[in-house]
Design an enzyme around this catalytic site. Structure first.
Site, PDB file in Angstrom:
ATOM      1  N   ARG A 118     103.406  76.287 -18.560  1.00 14.29           N
ATOM      2  CA  ARG A 118     102.617  77.534 -18.613  1.00 14.29           C
ATOM      3  C   ARG A 118     102.834  78.418 -17.394  1.00 14.29           C
ATOM      4  O   ARG A 118     101.985  79.245 -17.060  1.00 14.29           O
ATOM      5  CB  ARG A 118     101.125  77.240 -18.796  1.00 14.29           C
ATOM      6  CG  ARG A 118     100.841  76.488 -20.071  1.00 14.29           C
ATOM      7  CD  ARG A 118      99.369  76.418 -20.371  1.00 14.29           C
ATOM      8  NE  ARG A 118      99.151  75.675 -21.599  1.00 14.29           N
ATOM      9  CZ  ARG A 118      99.048  74.368 -21.687  1.00 14.29           C
ATOM     10  NH1 ARG A 118      99.121  73.634 -20.585  1.00 14.29           N
ATOM     11  NH2 ARG A 118      98.859  73.787 -22.839  1.00 14.29           N
ATOM     12  N   LYS A 140     108.924  91.776 -16.793  1.00 14.83           N
ATOM     13  CA  LYS A 140     109.089  91.642 -18.245  1.00 14.83           C
ATOM     14  C   LYS A 140     110.153  90.572 -18.471  1.00 14.83           C
ATOM     15  O   LYS A 140     111.269  90.696 -17.966  1.00 14.83           O
ATOM     16  CB  LYS A 140     109.551  92.964 -18.867  1.00 14.83           C
ATOM     17  CG  LYS A 140     108.425  93.929 -19.181  1.00 14.83           C
ATOM     18  CD  LYS A 140     108.927  95.125 -19.976  1.00 14.83           C
ATOM     19  CE  LYS A 140     107.817  96.089 -20.300  1.00 14.83           C
ATOM     20  NZ  LYS A 140     108.303  97.304 -20.984  1.00 14.83           N
ATOM     21  N   GLU A 182     119.997 104.106 -15.661  1.00 15.06           N
ATOM     22  CA  GLU A 182     118.584 103.783 -15.377  1.00 15.06           C
ATOM     23  C   GLU A 182     118.139 104.436 -14.059  1.00 15.06           C
ATOM     24  O   GLU A 182     116.972 104.785 -13.894  1.00 15.06           O
ATOM     25  CB  GLU A 182     118.367 102.259 -15.329  1.00 15.06           C
ATOM     26  CG  GLU A 182     118.662 101.535 -16.640  1.00 15.06           C
ATOM     27  CD  GLU A 182     117.562 101.681 -17.709  1.00 15.06           C
ATOM     28  OE1 GLU A 182     116.561 102.385 -17.468  1.00 15.06           O
ATOM     29  OE2 GLU A 182     117.735 101.096 -18.792  1.00 15.06           O
ATOM     30  N   LYS A 224     110.097 102.108  -9.601  1.00 11.90           N
ATOM     31  CA  LYS A 224     109.742 101.034 -10.538  1.00 11.90           C
ATOM     32  C   LYS A 224     108.578 100.215  -9.982  1.00 11.90           C
ATOM     33  O   LYS A 224     107.639  99.865 -10.707  1.00 11.90           O
ATOM     34  CB  LYS A 224     110.956 100.141 -10.819  1.00 11.90           C
ATOM     35  CG  LYS A 224     110.609  98.972 -11.724  1.00 11.90           C
ATOM     36  CD  LYS A 224     111.426  98.853 -12.961  1.00 11.90           C
ATOM     37  CE  LYS A 224     110.756  97.899 -13.953  1.00 11.90           C
ATOM     38  NZ  LYS A 224     111.578  97.457 -15.025  1.00 11.90           N
ATOM     39  N   GLU A 234     101.699  97.582 -19.169  1.00  5.54           N
ATOM     40  CA  GLU A 234     101.976  98.742 -20.015  1.00  5.54           C
ATOM     41  C   GLU A 234     100.777  99.058 -20.907  1.00  5.54           C
ATOM     42  O   GLU A 234     100.924  99.439 -22.070  1.00  5.54           O
ATOM     43  CB  GLU A 234     103.229  98.468 -20.867  1.00  5.54           C
ATOM     44  CG  GLU A 234     103.991  99.724 -21.237  1.00  5.54           C
ATOM     45  CD  GLU A 234     105.371  99.435 -21.834  1.00  5.54           C
ATOM     46  OE1 GLU A 234     106.166  98.731 -21.183  1.00  5.54           O
ATOM     47  OE2 GLU A 234     105.641  99.913 -22.929  1.00  5.54           O
ATOM     48  N   ARG A 246     103.452 102.586 -17.420  1.00  5.18           N
ATOM     49  CA  ARG A 246     104.756 101.921 -17.438  1.00  5.18           C
ATOM     50  C   ARG A 246     105.659 102.444 -18.555  1.00  5.18           C
ATOM     51  O   ARG A 246     106.873 102.368 -18.478  1.00  5.18           O
ATOM     52  CB  ARG A 246     104.528 100.416 -17.572  1.00  5.18           C
ATOM     53  CG  ARG A 246     105.804  99.627 -17.481  1.00  5.18           C
ATOM     54  CD  ARG A 246     105.548  98.144 -17.322  1.00  5.18           C
ATOM     55  NE  ARG A 246     106.812  97.467 -17.142  1.00  5.18           N
ATOM     56  CZ  ARG A 246     106.958  96.307 -16.535  1.00  5.18           C
ATOM     57  NH1 ARG A 246     105.919  95.682 -16.058  1.00  5.18           N
ATOM     58  NH2 ARG A 246     108.155  95.761 -16.406  1.00  5.18           N
ATOM     59  N   ASN A 250     110.480 104.004 -20.371  1.00  5.54           N
ATOM     60  CA  ASN A 250     111.199 104.000 -21.650  1.00  5.54           C
ATOM     61  C   ASN A 250     111.842 105.347 -21.949  1.00  5.54           C
ATOM     62  O   ASN A 250     112.279 105.584 -23.082  1.00  5.54           O
ATOM     63  CB  ASN A 250     110.253 103.619 -22.789  1.00  5.54           C
ATOM     64  CG  ASN A 250     109.765 102.198 -22.652  1.00  5.54           C
ATOM     65  OD1 ASN A 250     110.417 101.372 -22.005  1.00  5.54           O
ATOM     66  ND2 ASN A 250     108.614 101.904 -23.225  1.00  5.54           N
ATOM     67  N   HIS A 253     114.820 105.655 -24.255  1.00  3.98           N
ATOM     68  CA  HIS A 253     115.024 104.347 -24.868  1.00  3.98           C
ATOM     69  C   HIS A 253     114.778 104.322 -26.375  1.00  3.98           C
ATOM     70  O   HIS A 253     115.301 103.456 -27.064  1.00  3.98           O
ATOM     71  CB  HIS A 253     114.157 103.289 -24.178  1.00  3.98           C
ATOM     72  CG  HIS A 253     114.731 102.836 -22.860  1.00  3.98           C
ATOM     73  ND1 HIS A 253     115.006 103.698 -21.811  1.00  3.98           N
ATOM     74  CD2 HIS A 253     115.113 101.612 -22.410  1.00  3.98           C
ATOM     75  CE1 HIS A 253     115.501 103.027 -20.793  1.00  3.98           C
ATOM     76  NE2 HIS A 253     115.585 101.753 -21.128  1.00  3.98           N
ATOM     77  N   HIS A 257     117.739 102.724 -28.082  1.00  4.04           N
ATOM     78  CA  HIS A 257     117.691 101.421 -28.780  1.00  4.04           C
ATOM     79  C   HIS A 257     118.277 101.536 -30.190  1.00  4.04           C
ATOM     80  O   HIS A 257     118.913 100.600 -30.679  1.00  4.04           O
ATOM     81  CB  HIS A 257     116.248 100.914 -28.865  1.00  4.04           C
ATOM     82  CG  HIS A 257     115.741 100.355 -27.576  1.00  4.04           C
ATOM     83  ND1 HIS A 257     114.413 100.364 -27.224  1.00  4.04           N
ATOM     84  CD2 HIS A 257     116.394  99.772 -26.532  1.00  4.04           C
ATOM     85  CE1 HIS A 257     114.267  99.799 -26.033  1.00  4.04           C
ATOM     86  NE2 HIS A 257     115.453  99.440 -25.587  1.00  4.04           N
ATOM     87  N   HIS A 269     123.820  98.863 -22.535  1.00  4.72           N
ATOM     88  CA  HIS A 269     122.469  99.412 -22.664  1.00  4.72           C
ATOM     89  C   HIS A 269     122.375 100.788 -21.985  1.00  4.72           C
ATOM     90  O   HIS A 269     121.851 101.746 -22.567  1.00  4.72           O
ATOM     91  CB  HIS A 269     121.485  98.422 -22.029  1.00  4.72           C
ATOM     92  CG  HIS A 269     120.077  98.911 -21.974  1.00  4.72           C
ATOM     93  ND1 HIS A 269     119.293  99.076 -23.093  1.00  4.72           N
ATOM     94  CD2 HIS A 269     119.305  99.288 -20.911  1.00  4.72           C
ATOM     95  CE1 HIS A 269     118.103  99.523 -22.733  1.00  4.72           C
ATOM     96  NE2 HIS A 269     118.084  99.667 -21.414  1.00  4.72           N
TER      97      HIS A 269
END
Ligand code: GLY
Length: 365
Positions: A118, A140, A182, A224, A234, A246, A250, A253, A257, A269
């Site tokens: 955990r 993330k 980015e 960031k 987020e 947050r 994106n 994105h 994506h 990416h």
């Protein structure tokens, strides 16, 4: 540049260190652990061995855990393999993982650390520009499944991030340029000085030995860190109060994506995000939010880096379907991070379909 340390405040605080030859920071970040697993792709075995010997000299019991290259590492099978290695080696709650590699490796390493017992500590050591300015910072973590990319994962902060700039010297040029997308994204949504510098000196901005690139990385990581510190989970994206946290990361994105999906993930990416930023800039212009000059600025900065600024026409239905399943499109409305002027981001949910196709026409003509 002497080492720069940027603090992130999340469910626990940690430092991102940017500099050269940073291995000396590792023992302190791993303090209290007896066992350490270095998760790395085969291409980085030599670096992993140097790290192992260094940590062994400091008294750690080190396991090298080799995983497949790039996205091939982000599977449930590879995660299960890692769990079984940790189990066999007797990893306890006080032991730790090091993620050494690009964004895919650090995503996997973070996920393995988040799920073992955990949650055990993970120190991220990104070796790509994308990893340094985005993937390895912010907590993330995740893997890909048949349902899609990054749909299984967890928010799990690292205990530290080491961005060793010497790694960029052997990074393929196209990977460096993709990572710059980015950096530029951060310029458009927050620190607009990044755009000025990339426009003024695109060569130095992409030279791993130049101070300018080091400074751009510092500024991108700072943004960031600030964004993640303010909205780690987020939550602003689902709060419905119109604030943007947050989710701002994106930018570009949603369409990006869709391009990645349509290209069966053969595009880098960052290249897809570059096209995605062009698309959403055109969309914002059609919606009266962004001036034509600011759209041209997107074209100029991304073009100066050799990143793609257009996408072939004739694929709207496929791209629209891909955007509809993207996890960033929450609820029943397509959702875009848009600029209401450079440096002034907001969210536009459910743009008129004529704007959506109009923006596609603009980048495909
Ligand atoms: N890469 C987007 C984020 O970290 O939120």
């Amino acid at each position: 540049m002497s080492d720069v340390i940027i603090g992130v405040r999340a469910e626990r605080d940690y430092d991102v260190v940017i500099g050269r030859g940073l291995l000396g920071h590792l023992p302190q970040m791993l303090e209290g652990a007896q066992r350490v697993a270095i998760i790395h792709p085969g291409a980085l075995v030599a670096t992993a061995e140097v790290m192992r010997d260094d940590l062994a000299d400091s008294g750690f019991d080190v396991t090298l855990l080799e995983v497949p290259e790039a996205e091939d590492a982000k599977t449930a099978e590879v995660a299960a393999f890692c769990w079984s290695v940790l189990g066999t080696a007797g990893f306890t709650r006080s032991d730790a993982v090091v993620g050494l590699g690009g964004g895919a490796t650090t995503d996997l390493a973070g996920f393995v650390a988040a799920t073992w017992l955990r949650g055990i500590r993970v120190v991220q050591v990104p070796t790509t520009l994308l990893g340094m300015v985005d993937a390895a910072v912010g907590g993330k973590t995740g893997i890909n499944t048949d349902a899609g990319k990054n749909l299984v994962g967890s928010f799990w902060s690292p205990s530290g991030v080491l961005c060793d700039l010497t790694a960029l010297e052997s990074l393929p040029r196209n990977d460096l340029l993709a990572g710059m997308a980015e950096v530029v994204k951060v310029g458009f949504v927050r620190d607009t000085t990044i755009l000025d510098d990339v426009r003024r000196a695109p060569d130095a901005a992409t030279d791993p030995q130049a101070d300018l690139l080091a400074d751009l990385i510092r500024r991108a990581v700072q943004v960031k860190a600030d964004v993640v510190s303010a909205d780690f989970r987020e939550t602003s994206a689902t709060s419905g109060d119109g604030s943007i946290g947050r989710e701002v990361l994106n930018y570009g994105h949603t369409f990006g994506h869709a391009v990645e999906r349509r290209e069966r993930y053969r595009w880098r990416h960052g290249a897809a995000v570059a096209v995605g930023m062009m698309y959403v800039a055109e969309l914002a212009a059609l919606g009266g939010r962004l001036s034509d000059a600011d759209v041209d600025l997107h074209r100029e900065v991304l073009g100066a880096l050799g990143l793609p600024i257009s996408y072939p026409g004739g694929h709207w239905d496929e791209l629209a379907a891909a955007m509809a399943v993207d996890k960033k499109s929450r609820g029943s409305l397509l959702r875009f991070v848009v600029l209401n002027g450079v440096g002034n981001p907001g969210v536009w949910a459910g743009p008129d379909p004529a704007f959506l196709t109009g923006a596609y026409d603009a980048i495909s003509s």
